[in-house]
Write a protein that holds these residues in place. Sequence first.
Motif, short mmCIF file in Angstrom:
data_model
loop_
_atom_site.label_atom_id
_atom_site.label_comp_id
_atom_site.label_asym_id
_atom_site.label_seq_id
_atom_site.Cartn_x
_atom_site.Cartn_y
_atom_site.Cartn_z
N SER A 48 0.75 -1.36 -0.05
CA SER A 48 -0.37 -0.04 -0.57
C SER A 48 1.15 0.87 -0.02
O SER A 48 1.67 1.39 0.42
CB SER A 48 -0.99 -0.01 0.88
OG SER A 48 -0.61 0.31 2.19
N PRO A 49 0.20 2.29 -0.43
CA PRO A 49 1.03 3.85 -0.30
C PRO A 49 0.86 3.92 1.22
O PRO A 49 2.96 5.15 0.98
CB PRO A 49 -0.02 4.68 -0.76
CG PRO A 49 -1.17 3.97 -1.58
CD PRO A 49 -0.81 2.90 -1.02
N VAL A 50 0.88 3.47 1.74
CA VAL A 50 0.93 3.53 3.52
C VAL A 50 3.00 2.46 3.89
O VAL A 50 3.18 3.31 4.48
CB VAL A 50 0.52 2.72 4.77
CG1 VAL A 50 0.66 3.34 6.18
CG2 VAL A 50 -1.61 4.34 4.46
N MET A 51 2.47 1.85 3.27
CA MET A 51 4.04 0.96 3.73
C MET A 51 4.83 1.12 3.29
O MET A 51 6.34 1.60 3.23
CB MET A 51 3.20 -1.01 2.78
CG MET A 51 5.00 -1.20 3.11
SD MET A 51 6.08 -1.61 1.96
CE MET A 51 6.92 -3.44 2.20
N ILE A 52 4.64 2.29 1.58
CA ILE A 52 5.58 2.57 1.17
C ILE A 52 5.93 3.95 1.93
O ILE A 52 8.06 4.03 1.69
CB ILE A 52 5.45 3.24 -0.33
CG1 ILE A 52 5.03 2.27 -1.78
CG2 ILE A 52 6.15 3.69 -0.75
CD1 ILE A 52 4.61 2.15 -2.91
N ASP A 53 5.87 4.66 2.47
CA ASP A 53 6.08 5.41 3.10
C ASP A 53 6.45 4.94 4.47
O ASP A 53 7.83 5.34 4.90
CB ASP A 53 4.81 6.64 3.64
CG ASP A 53 4.28 7.37 1.85
OD1 ASP A 53 4.96 7.38 1.38
OD2 ASP A 53 2.96 7.74 2.68
N ASN A 54 5.95 4.37 4.91
CA ASN A 54 6.79 3.11 6.27
C ASN A 54 8.35 3.17 6.29
O ASN A 54 9.25 3.57 6.67
CB ASN A 54 5.34 2.54 7.24
CG ASN A 54 4.91 3.28 7.32
OD1 ASN A 54 4.94 4.31 7.92
ND2 ASN A 54 3.14 2.51 7.95
N LEU A 55 8.48 2.45 4.68
CA LEU A 55 9.74 1.91 4.60
C LEU A 55 10.15 2.93 3.53
O LEU A 55 12.13 2.79 4.19
CB LEU A 55 8.93 0.90 3.11
CG LEU A 55 10.72 0.30 2.46
CD1 LEU A 55 11.13 -0.54 3.79
CD2 LEU A 55 10.21 -0.33 1.22
N ARG A 56 10.17 4.24 3.17
CA ARG A 56 11.50 5.10 2.97
C ARG A 56 11.74 5.93 4.04
O ARG A 56 12.91 5.80 4.41
CB ARG A 56 9.76 6.31 1.83
CG ARG A 56 11.51 7.01 1.28
CD ARG A 56 10.65 8.18 0.65
NE ARG A 56 9.20 7.25 -0.44
CZ ARG A 56 10.09 7.73 -1.62
NH1 ARG A 56 11.31 7.44 -1.82
NH2 ARG A 56 9.07 7.50 -2.27
#
Length: 222
Positions: free
Chosen positions: A95-103
């Motif tokens: 998800s977009p949220v997962m991408i933000d957290n990973l970044r």
Amino acid sequence: MMIKVCGMRDPENIRDVGKLGIDMMGFNFCKDDPRHVGMIASLAAIIPDYADRRLIAENNSPRRVGVFADDMPQNIVTAVYNYKLDCVQLQGSESPVMIDNLRRTLDPDICKGVRIFKTLNVANIDDLKSSRQYSAHADMLVFNMKNDDTEGARSRSDFELLDEYDGGLPFLVGGIVTEDLDGIKAVSNPCFAGVDLNEGFETKPGIKDTSKLKDFISLLRK
């Protein structure tokens, strides 16, 4: 025209493909894929797992991309650190949220300026519309055009569909074969950044046909 060659795992083949003037090289960390790049296990968990150093380029060209699918964030972080990855490509249901957290986890402590790609299968206009949710989160998209007829090329109209994309992120086109050359060249979307070459250029899983790649890249860049 950016060229990414993915699914690399053999050290000698990596060196040969790296000499073709490509921009990015992909390493697959999806465990159910025959191109999976494994980690060397530590002894009795006394020391951390580490990468096979033979697979790590001695310089910064081409850029190294790690491919993951619905993997645990800690596994991605470990691979980025051990393989000195420049980019992360997510091809699951992230998800977009997962991408933000990973970044936030990777940048800047683990990999300053890390770039995150999101892979999406594209067959129709609705698939392109669904990609908009990643516009403010990923750095690049990879539109994977799976071909049910692995022996033939897609029609020109299949690639013209990509001209309808309006999400704003640059994108690569994956899942292509040599016969798709004319279709790829017909894409006029200003966000079209290049191609992601993999299965269509192999002699067997994980081993690329360097002559086939060289010829295709030469024709593509004319």
